[in-house]
Design a protein around this motif. Structure first.
Motif, PDB file in Angstrom:
ATOM      1  N   VAL A 105       0.840  -1.202   0.000  1.00  0.00           N
ATOM      2  CA  VAL A 105       0.000   0.000   0.000  1.00  0.00           C
ATOM      3  C   VAL A 105       0.873   1.249   0.000  1.00  0.00           C
ATOM      4  O   VAL A 105       0.613   2.210  -0.730  1.00  0.00           O
ATOM      5  CB  VAL A 105      -0.952   0.003   1.209  1.00  0.00           C
ATOM      6  N   TYR A 109       0.767   3.820  -3.017  1.00  0.00           N
ATOM      7  CA  TYR A 109       0.263   5.155  -2.695  1.00  0.00           C
ATOM      8  C   TYR A 109       1.080   6.214  -3.446  1.00  0.00           C
ATOM      9  O   TYR A 109       0.543   7.189  -3.961  1.00  0.00           O
ATOM     10  CB  TYR A 109       0.370   5.376  -1.181  1.00  0.00           C
ATOM     11  N   TYR A 110       2.383   5.994  -3.519  1.00  0.00           N
ATOM     12  CA  TYR A 110       3.290   6.954  -4.154  1.00  0.00           C
ATOM     13  C   TYR A 110       3.559   6.667  -5.628  1.00  0.00           C
ATOM     14  O   TYR A 110       3.976   7.563  -6.363  1.00  0.00           O
ATOM     15  CB  TYR A 110       4.633   6.968  -3.420  1.00  0.00           C
ATOM     16  N   ARG A 143      -1.073  12.988  -6.356  1.00  0.00           N
ATOM     17  CA  ARG A 143      -1.698  11.962  -5.520  1.00  0.00           C
ATOM     18  C   ARG A 143      -3.010  12.521  -4.957  1.00  0.00           C
ATOM     19  O   ARG A 143      -3.118  12.850  -3.780  1.00  0.00           O
ATOM     20  CB  ARG A 143      -0.757  11.539  -4.397  1.00  0.00           C
ATOM     21  N   TRP A 145      -5.795  11.539  -3.685  1.00  0.00           N
ATOM     22  CA  TRP A 145      -6.525  10.440  -3.070  1.00  0.00           C
ATOM     23  C   TRP A 145      -7.745  10.923  -2.260  1.00  0.00           C
ATOM     24  O   TRP A 145      -8.572  10.117  -1.844  1.00  0.00           O
ATOM     25  CB  TRP A 145      -5.614   9.628  -2.156  1.00  0.00           C
ATOM     26  N   GLU A 150      -3.164  12.410   6.138  1.00  0.00           N
ATOM     27  CA  GLU A 150      -2.247  11.387   5.636  1.00  0.00           C
ATOM     28  C   GLU A 150      -1.701  10.505   6.755  1.00  0.00           C
ATOM     29  O   GLU A 150      -1.548   9.288   6.577  1.00  0.00           O
ATOM     30  CB  GLU A 150      -1.104  12.040   4.872  1.00  0.00           C
ATOM     31  N   ILE A 204      -6.382   0.939  -2.063  1.00  0.00           N
ATOM     32  CA  ILE A 204      -6.017   2.250  -1.529  1.00  0.00           C
ATOM     33  C   ILE A 204      -7.234   3.170  -1.417  1.00  0.00           C
ATOM     34  O   ILE A 204      -7.439   3.784  -0.363  1.00  0.00           O
ATOM     35  CB  ILE A 204      -4.898   2.896  -2.366  1.00  0.00           C
ATOM     36  N   VAL A 208      -8.591   4.854   2.030  1.00  0.00           N
ATOM     37  CA  VAL A 208      -8.838   6.293   2.158  1.00  0.00           C
ATOM     38  C   VAL A 208     -10.210   6.529   2.783  1.00  0.00           C
ATOM     39  O   VAL A 208     -10.351   7.344   3.707  1.00  0.00           O
ATOM     40  CB  VAL A 208      -8.738   6.985   0.776  1.00  0.00           C
TER      41      VAL A 208
END
Length: 220
Positions: A105, A109-110, A143, A145, A150, A204, A208
């Motif tokens: 993850v 994520y990045y 990103r 999201w 975070e 992901i 979130v």
């Protein structure tokens, strides 16, 4: 057009200097990448340029180096590295698979990972006891999201994988003691998940949603 390499082994510097002498676009800096100011190096050598990272990572510090690169905030286009095969599989693993983990993850994520190819042990001298693999990470430049916090997101991910094969509520109650079992059940329901859902099945975007519900719960 330009290569800046960081090499920790000082004894290699004379050899590299001689071998790379015909290539004025290559510069080798002696140092530890974990102690290198990446932003200063980037600004000095690559301002305004499209930059990618390529490395054969020491397997015992693969995770810290990848974390350093991904969390640096620098606009790398790609990070292409050779790592232990099992680590590459973890990085690229899909939700619900055996290799899917909190590190999966984190990396996804990045960046968007792509497993390129395996490198068998006989390619090395001396031969290691493991198979290697080359993996490419296409770094996400935006990103978006939709995260409320975070730090809560990553805390949620760690808690969700802390008790694999157990209900997500158990991991959340342990990782967020302030939630308790009742609060964990509440945020899981608010995020739209089945009460028996397991953390290792979430994508992901689903993490979130869950993390944002935890933020809401903590603010009430």
């Amino acid at each position: 057009r330009k290569v800046i390499a960081v090499e920790i082994d000082g004894s290699l510097m004379p050899v590299l200097s001689r071998v790379l002498a015909p290539f004025p676009n290559v510069t080798v800096l002696q140092g530890d990448i974990m102690k290198t100011d990446l932003r200063a190096l980037f600004n000095e050598h690559f301002a305004g340029m499209r930059v990618s990272v390529c490395a054969n990572l020491p397997y015992y510090i693969t995770t810290p180096i990848l974390m350093l690169l991904l969390e640096s905030g620098l606009p790398f286009s790609f990070i292409t590295v050779m790592v232990q095969k099992e680590v590459a599989q973890r990085i690229a693993a899909a939700p619900g698979s055996e290799d899917y983990s909190a590190f999966s993850v984190f990396c996804q994520y990045y960046a968007e990972p792509k497993l390129l190819f395996e490198v068998p042990a006989h390619c090395f001298l001396p031969q290691p006891k493991v198979t290697s693999a080359v993996i490419q990470l296409k770094v996400r430049q935006n990103r978006n999201w939709g995260l409320a916090d975070e730090s809560i997101f990553f805390r949620t991910v760690r808690a969700s994988f802390a008790m694999r094969r157990k209900k997500l509520s158990n991991g959340l109650a342990s990782g967020f003691p302030e939630l308790g079992k009742a609060g964990a059940a509440q945020v899981i329901a608010a995020a739209g998940f089945d009460p028996n859902v397991r953390g290792e099945t979430l994508s992901i975007p689903e993490f979130v949603r869950l993390a944002n519900e935890i933020v809401k719960w903590r603010e009430t």
